[in-house]
Design a protein around this motif. Structure first.
Motif, PDB file in Angstrom:
ATOM      1  N   LEU A  33      34.180  16.775  47.794  1.00 27.01           N
ATOM      2  CA  LEU A  33      35.573  16.926  48.239  1.00 27.01           C
ATOM      3  C   LEU A  33      36.096  15.655  48.884  1.00 27.01           C
ATOM      4  CD1 LEU A  33      35.700  20.563  49.522  1.00 27.01           C
ATOM      5  CD2 LEU A  33      36.918  19.579  47.596  1.00 27.01           C
ATOM      6  N   LYS A  34      35.184  14.929  49.520  1.00 27.44           N
ATOM      7  CA  LYS A  34      35.602  13.668  50.123  1.00 27.44           C
ATOM      8  C   LYS A  34      36.064  12.699  49.032  1.00 27.44           C
ATOM      9  CE  LYS A  34      34.167   9.483  52.200  1.00 27.44           C
ATOM     10  NZ  LYS A  34      33.731   8.483  51.233  1.00 27.44           N
ATOM     11  N   LEU A  35      35.308  12.640  47.935  1.00 33.75           N
ATOM     12  CA  LEU A  35      35.707  11.783  46.817  1.00 33.75           C
ATOM     13  C   LEU A  35      37.088  12.181  46.299  1.00 33.75           C
ATOM     14  CD1 LEU A  35      32.587  11.354  44.501  1.00 33.75           C
ATOM     15  CD2 LEU A  35      33.932   9.543  45.530  1.00 33.75           C
ATOM     16  N   VAL A  36      37.297  13.493  46.174  1.00 30.39           N
ATOM     17  CA  VAL A  36      38.551  13.978  45.609  1.00 30.39           C
ATOM     18  C   VAL A  36      39.710  13.713  46.563  1.00 30.39           C
ATOM     19  CG1 VAL A  36      39.814  16.049  44.913  1.00 30.39           C
ATOM     20  CG2 VAL A  36      37.445  15.744  44.205  1.00 30.39           C
ATOM     21  N   GLU A  37      39.518  14.079  47.843  1.00 34.07           N
ATOM     22  CA  GLU A  37      40.668  14.071  48.745  1.00 34.07           C
ATOM     23  C   GLU A  37      40.865  12.775  49.501  1.00 34.07           C
ATOM     24  OE1 GLU A  37      40.272  17.642  50.965  1.00 34.07           O
ATOM     25  OE2 GLU A  37      40.530  18.818  49.137  1.00 34.07           O
ATOM     26  N   LYS A  38      39.771  12.187  49.966  1.00 30.05           N
ATOM     27  CA  LYS A  38      39.948  10.964  50.738  1.00 30.05           C
ATOM     28  C   LYS A  38      40.063   9.758  49.826  1.00 30.05           C
ATOM     29  CE  LYS A  38      38.009   7.975  54.222  1.00 30.05           C
ATOM     30  NZ  LYS A  38      37.441   6.888  53.401  1.00 30.05           N
ATOM     31  N   ASP A  39      39.113   9.650  48.873  1.00 32.93           N
ATOM     32  CA  ASP A  39      39.125   8.483  48.005  1.00 32.93           C
ATOM     33  C   ASP A  39      40.129   8.624  46.876  1.00 32.93           C
ATOM     34  OD1 ASP A  39      37.072   7.392  49.559  1.00 32.93           O
ATOM     35  OD2 ASP A  39      35.574   8.503  48.446  1.00 32.93           O
ATOM     36  N   GLY A  40      40.598   9.848  46.633  1.00 29.69           N
ATOM     37  CA  GLY A  40      41.617  10.068  45.612  1.00 29.69           C
ATOM     38  C   GLY A  40      41.203   9.672  44.210  1.00 29.69           C
ATOM     39  N   VAL A  41      39.976  10.051  43.816  1.00 27.37           N
ATOM     40  CA  VAL A  41      39.530   9.685  42.467  1.00 27.37           C
ATOM     41  C   VAL A  41      40.224  10.569  41.426  1.00 27.37           C
ATOM     42  CG1 VAL A  41      37.268   8.834  43.188  1.00 27.37           C
ATOM     43  CG2 VAL A  41      37.535  11.231  42.593  1.00 27.37           C
ATOM     44  N   GLU A  42      40.432   9.978  40.253  1.00 26.55           N
ATOM     45  CA  GLU A  42      41.071  10.712  39.160  1.00 26.55           C
ATOM     46  C   GLU A  42      40.071  11.623  38.469  1.00 26.55           C
ATOM     47  OE1 GLU A  42      44.645  11.553  37.266  1.00 26.55           O
ATOM     48  OE2 GLU A  42      44.301  10.155  38.912  1.00 26.55           O
ATOM     49  N   MET A  43      38.799  11.193  38.457  1.00 22.64           N
ATOM     50  CA  MET A  43      37.750  12.039  37.873  1.00 22.64           C
ATOM     51  C   MET A  43      36.409  11.665  38.477  1.00 22.64           C
ATOM     52  SD  MET A  43      37.377  10.248  34.172  1.00 22.64           S
ATOM     53  CE  MET A  43      38.961   9.446  34.162  1.00 22.64           C
ATOM     54  N   ILE A  44      35.442  12.572  38.282  1.00 23.50           N
ATOM     55  CA  ILE A  44      34.104  12.325  38.795  1.00 23.50           C
ATOM     56  C   ILE A  44      33.116  12.479  37.644  1.00 23.50           C
ATOM     57  CG2 ILE A  44      32.294  13.303  40.265  1.00 23.50           C
ATOM     58  CD1 ILE A  44      34.695  13.911  42.230  1.00 23.50           C
ATOM     59  N   ILE A  45      32.254  11.485  37.497  1.00 23.81           N
ATOM     60  CA  ILE A  45      31.216  11.553  36.476  1.00 23.81           C
ATOM     61  C   ILE A  45      29.882  11.546  37.203  1.00 23.81           C
ATOM     62  CG2 ILE A  45      30.169  10.369  34.495  1.00 23.81           C
ATOM     63  CD1 ILE A  45      32.884   9.071  33.971  1.00 23.81           C
ATOM     64  N   THR A  88      35.779  16.863  36.182  1.00 23.71           N
ATOM     65  CA  THR A  88      34.416  16.553  36.576  1.00 23.71           C
ATOM     66  C   THR A  88      33.531  16.578  35.341  1.00 23.71           C
ATOM     67  OG1 THR A  88      34.774  17.493  38.747  1.00 23.71           O
ATOM     68  CG2 THR A  88      32.500  17.265  38.049  1.00 23.71           C
ATOM     69  N   ILE A  89      32.865  15.463  35.075  1.00 28.43           N
ATOM     70  CA  ILE A  89      32.046  15.351  33.878  1.00 28.43           C
ATOM     71  C   ILE A  89      30.585  15.284  34.273  1.00 28.43           C
ATOM     72  CG2 ILE A  89      31.498  13.882  31.918  1.00 28.43           C
ATOM     73  CD1 ILE A  89      34.579  13.111  32.110  1.00 28.43           C
ATOM     74  N   LEU A  90      29.842  16.350  33.938  1.00 32.53           N
ATOM     75  CA  LEU A  90      28.417  16.389  34.213  1.00 32.53           C
ATOM     76  C   LEU A  90      27.739  15.637  33.071  1.00 32.53           C
ATOM     77  CD1 LEU A  90      28.366  20.207  34.991  1.00 32.53           C
ATOM     78  CD2 LEU A  90      28.719  18.358  36.619  1.00 32.53           C
ATOM     79  N   PHE A  91      27.021  14.574  33.396  1.00 32.20           N
ATOM     80  CA  PHE A  91      26.532  13.726  32.302  1.00 32.20           C
ATOM     81  C   PHE A  91      25.082  13.978  31.945  1.00 32.20           C
ATOM     82  CE2 PHE A  91      23.689  10.312  33.801  1.00 32.20           C
ATOM     83  CZ  PHE A  91      23.689  10.581  35.149  1.00 32.20           C
ATOM     84  N   ASP A  92      24.298  14.594  32.857  1.00 39.67           N
ATOM     85  CA  ASP A  92      22.867  14.649  32.580  1.00 39.67           C
ATOM     86  C   ASP A  92      22.220  16.016  32.755  1.00 39.67           C
ATOM     87  OD1 ASP A  92      20.323  13.809  31.957  1.00 39.67           O
ATOM     88  OD2 ASP A  92      19.867  13.140  33.978  1.00 39.67           O
ATOM     89  N   CYS A  93      22.584  16.756  33.793  1.00 44.83           N
ATOM     90  CA  CYS A  93      21.812  17.943  34.168  1.00 44.83           C
ATOM     91  C   CYS A  93      21.669  18.916  32.993  1.00 44.83           C
ATOM     92  CB  CYS A  93      22.460  18.650  35.352  1.00 44.83           C
ATOM     93  SG  CYS A  93      24.114  19.219  35.042  1.00 44.83           S
ATOM     94  N   GLY A  94      20.534  19.616  32.948  1.00 43.22           N
ATOM     95  CA  GLY A  94      20.179  20.323  31.725  1.00 43.22           C
ATOM     96  C   GLY A  94      20.368  21.821  31.679  1.00 43.22           C
ATOM     97  N   THR A  95      20.543  22.485  32.818  1.00 42.87           N
ATOM     98  CA  THR A  95      20.488  23.944  32.783  1.00 42.87           C
ATOM     99  C   THR A  95      21.594  24.552  31.921  1.00 42.87           C
ATOM    100  OG1 THR A  95      20.607  25.977  34.074  1.00 42.87           O
ATOM    101  CG2 THR A  95      21.727  24.076  35.002  1.00 42.87           C
ATOM    102  N   PRO A  96      21.232  25.480  31.007  1.00 38.50           N
ATOM    103  CA  PRO A  96      22.261  26.096  30.170  1.00 38.50           C
ATOM    104  C   PRO A  96      23.178  27.031  30.957  1.00 38.50           C
ATOM    105  CG  PRO A  96      20.049  26.840  29.532  1.00 38.50           C
ATOM    106  CD  PRO A  96      19.876  25.912  30.664  1.00 38.50           C
ATOM    107  N   GLN A  97      22.774  27.366  32.185  1.00 35.81           N
ATOM    108  CA  GLN A  97      23.538  28.341  32.974  1.00 35.81           C
ATOM    109  C   GLN A  97      24.974  27.909  33.294  1.00 35.81           C
ATOM    110  OE1 GLN A  97      21.531  29.460  36.562  1.00 35.81           O
ATOM    111  NE2 GLN A  97      19.658  29.954  35.488  1.00 35.81           N
TER     112      GLN A  97
END
Lengths: 326, 442
Positions: free
Chosen positions: B113-125, B147-156
């Motif tokens: 949330l800090k990335l989103v609100e304080k740093d004002g990022v357009e997206m998170i990878i 938000t782009i999950l690039f690696d984690c594997g769980t199908p859940q």
């Protein structure tokens, strides 16, 4: 009514509305850190009241995790989302477990107590890591809480949870402050100084330690529930030794002088970490470590000694206000 | 004179000590934190948060190679130096302005949330650990940030946790594919597989891998029996008793999803005791270790890379550029976390270029259901309403080339995406146990 409260308690009561108002003034991300710090701060409180008896619990994460998992499992398997039920279940689980384990742990002191509490928390870590139904090391998610049939969403849900967290955290702090000033609270200090004499004076050190252990467990479980709900996720990392170690560290860093110290210490440490990561994402631990080292070197009695030092200076100048809050 | 001032009523003194601390903290923080998020909106740059492990045990094998790839790709994208269709500068015309955050944190959601609100990022990878992804995915939907999950594997993630994703994407295939393809490789090469054994780390990833692998084997050859299942503790480093159990149960096949230091320890300890000669060993993440071990890795071991990455990647201009650029800069060849990061960034670039904007909503619109070329081949966002990528995968057999003293893979078999991934809407385990309904394997 004010007469029955000491200065710490009055301070806490004044802090309560301020904490709640903060939610409307400060940016949301910062309120978030205040929110989660109250959860972990309560666990640090649990560590701190045991430290008063000279007992360092290196496994307080055990009850942090028991609280979070008990609430989570209630929601996962029985579909219960009511905040008060989840909290009660967390407390009950910790109460039963700690009352039982207390019979064992109350017989040990110093390094043996530390190691035994560490071992118990790591047993839970090992068990949770191999249970696939509970998501193993990945943990599982918690639903958004409801309140006696009312299920707010979005902003309202966060504010409600935050306000309740503030009230409960402050309530716990006041209760524990009372406990420290109760006969058992003083017996604990005596145990730390000289346990043999305590026994000669006709009171049971085992009993006092047992009660303290259970209380610390309950407050940690409350912390666990209050931490897990805004996060919406629990995993076995909650009972890993690194988490428990952090609680001990916060207690040492903030000092055992006052019940408020671990709460503020937790939040300050969190903010230092956030900025350390921002300044240097690859070596933020160095900044955090330096801050901790400097605190220990220059404030061996913790951050709280900054405040007591000032108080002492005032008193030595002639004013003799009684000091009640420590 | 001063005495009278200093003498305070207890109530006042309490105010002085405790409350003033709270109040000072509150006011101080307000003034420090309230201001900065405004004046950062520049028209030609887009802030992107990158979250991977920069410390802790997962940093070495996963987090740092991913961060390295991110740094390399960001520079190349901003300079317009990536070959192929990606040779325009920036994403949708804007330069990437990265903010790196350590995933090794107890307060992952608050950090997010800090990335989103304080740093004002357009997206998170980001996010390597499946535990992080589970916690972050609902948070992303709540915070309404791409938000782009690039690696984690769980199908859940899209099967259970966020079933109707709007802001969450995953550009890497999920872990089911690794195990299904491993079993298919065994069958395709005709290796005897009457009895199988597993040695996997006792945590979510290891348990899932073994469950999927043994499940697939049971479907593909019905007379397969499980000789033994070993679940040592993660990072234990000593596998003496597990290796003994594997040796005495004499399985035809040993499956392991070990990675990092554990993997290397198992290979060295296991090969010394002859387990690689007695049984066919499949290492589903073996590619990360093969260049480091060289001749110590026994020939004939079946190696996977959790996708068609590294040595299993198809020969393309993009891939050779990526391998060379990575090697020149960091002195090692990129492993699969690097490939997955590059794949995520190129997906974002493809989407932003297609939409002609680096605006969040524009990227979301273009990325949904997108198909693009990464260094490891074609990726398509085919599952979970176009939010979950599928990708083909490959396995190969290890051969150490003594003449050039280099690690190589032979008998590489590629499996198309539809062959090793469940179709849209299907649950992974049910799909395996139901006999791979709808799988296309030609």
């Amino acid at each position: 009514m004010i007469k029955n409260l000491d200065r710490t308690e009055i301070g806490l009561l004044i802090a309560l509305p301020i904490l709640i108002i903060i939610a409307f003034i400060l940016p949301k991300w910062l309120v978030n850190y205040v929110h989660v710090s109250m959860g972990t701060g309560l666990v640090a409180l649990g560590v701190m009241i045991q430290m008063r008896a000279g007992l360092v619990s290196f496994g307080q994460g055990l009850y942090f995790c028991v609280g979070g998992y008990a609430a989570g499992m209630m929601a996962k398997f029985y579909g219960i989302t009511d905040f008060f039920v989840l909290l009660a279940v967390g407390i009950l689980a910790a109460l039963v477990l700690s009352a039982l384990l207390g019979f064992l742990l109350r017989r040990y002191r110093e390094i043996f107590f530390a190691m035994l509490s560490l071992a118990l928390s790591m047993i839970l870590f090992g068990m949770l890591s191999s249970v696939e139904e509970l998501g193993s090391t990945d943990g599982f998610n918690l639903p958004t809480a409801s309140y006696l049939g009312w299920s707010p969403t979005g902003e309202t849900a966060q504010l409600t949870l935050y306000t309740l967290t503030c009230i409960i955290a402050i309530g716990c702090a006041i209760a524990l402050n009372r406990f420290l000033k109760s006969p058992i609270g003083y017996i604990n200090e005596a145990i730390r100084e000289n346990e043999l004499r305590v026994e000669y004076l006709g009171t049971s050190a085992h009993k006092a330690v047992h009660i303290t252990y259970v209380l610390a467990a309950v407050v940690s479980a409350i912390g666990g529930v209050l931490w897990a709900l805004p996060l919406g996720h629990v995993d076995p990392e909650m009972t890993n030794w690194t988490t428990s170690g952090q609680f001990v560290f916060v207690s040492i860093l903030s000092g055992t002088g006052n019940i408020i110290a671990p709460m503020i210490g937790t939040f300050l440490l969190e903010i230092v970490r956030v900025y350390a990561v921002e300044i240097s994402p690859n070596t933020w631990q160095m900044i955090l470590g330096t801050v901790m080292l400097l605190t220990i070197i220059f404030l061996p009695k913790g951050l709280w000694s900054l405040i007591t030092r000032k108080k002492k200076a005032t008193r030595d100048d002639g004013a003799s206000a009684p000091i009640a809050g420590e | 004179m001063n005495n009278s001032v200093r003498k305070k009523a207890p109530f006042g003194a309490a105010l002085d000590n405790t409350t003033s601390l709270f109040a000072a903290a509150a006011i101080g923080l307000m003034t420090t934190f309230a201001a900065p998020s405004e004046a950062q909106a520049q028209d030609s740059s887009v802030k992107v948060g990158f979250v991977t492990f920069l410390s802790g045990s997962a940093a070495g094998p996963f987090g740092v190679p991913a961060r390295n790839a991110a740094e390399l790709m960001i520079e190349a994208i901003n300079a317009g130096a990536v070959p192929g269709p990606y040779n325009t500068a920036g994403i949708g015309g804007s330069m990437i302005d990265p903010i790196f955050v350590d995933e090794n944190s107890k307060q992952k959601n608050a950090d997010y949330l800090k990335l989103v609100e304080k740093d004002g990022v357009e997206m998170i990878i980001g996010y390597v650990s499946s535990g992080s992804c589970k916690a972050i995915a609902p948070e992303a939907e709540k915070a309404e940030r791409l938000t782009i999950l690039f690696d984690c594997g769980t199908p859940q993630i899209f099967e259970e946790i966020v079933t109707d994703p709007k802001y969450t994407f995953r550009t890497g295939g999920h872990a089911t594919m690794d195990s299904v393809a491993a079993a298919r490789y065994l069958v395709a090469t005709g290796a005897p597989a009457g009895t199988i054994a597993g040695i996997n780390q006792n945590y979510a990833f290891g348990q899932d891998n073994w469950r999927d692998f043994s499940g697939t084997m049971a479907q593909l050859s019905s007379d397969t029996e499980i000789a033994t299942e070993q679940f040592p503790k993660i990072h234990s480093g000593q596998y003496g008793s597990e290796i003994s159990a594997l040796l005495t149960s004499t399985p035809d096949v040993v499956h392991s999803s070990f990675w990092g230091g554990d993997l290397e320890a198992f290979i060295i300890q296991g090969s010394a005791r002859g387990i690689f000669e007695r049984s066919k060993v499949i290492l589903s993440a073996g590619e990360t270790a093969m260049h480091r071990l060289g001749a110590q890795m026994p020939d004939g071991t079946i190696i996977g890379a959790r996708g068609p990455h590294g040595d299993l990647a198809p020969d393309s201009e993009l891939n050779s550029w990526f391998r060379k650029a990575y090697f020149d800069r960091f002195g090692t060849l990129p492993t699969y976390p690097s490939y997955k990061m590059a794949q995520a960034l190129l997906g974002v670039k493809a989407a932003a270029d297609k939409a002609g904007s680096s605006d969040q909503d524009a990227i979301i619109g273009a990325l949904t259901g997108l198909e693009w070329e990464g260094p490891s081949g074609t990726v398509s966002m085919a599952l979970a309403n176009g939010h979950q990528a599928i990708q083909g995968t490959a396995y190969g057999t290890y051969k150490y080339d003594k003449d050039t003293s280099s690690a190589t893979l032979v008998d590489i078999i590629h499996f198309p995406a539809e062959c090793v991934n469940p179709p849209a809407g299907a649950n992974s385990i049910d799909w395996i146990n139901g006999g791979f309904e709808g799988a296309k394997c030609d």
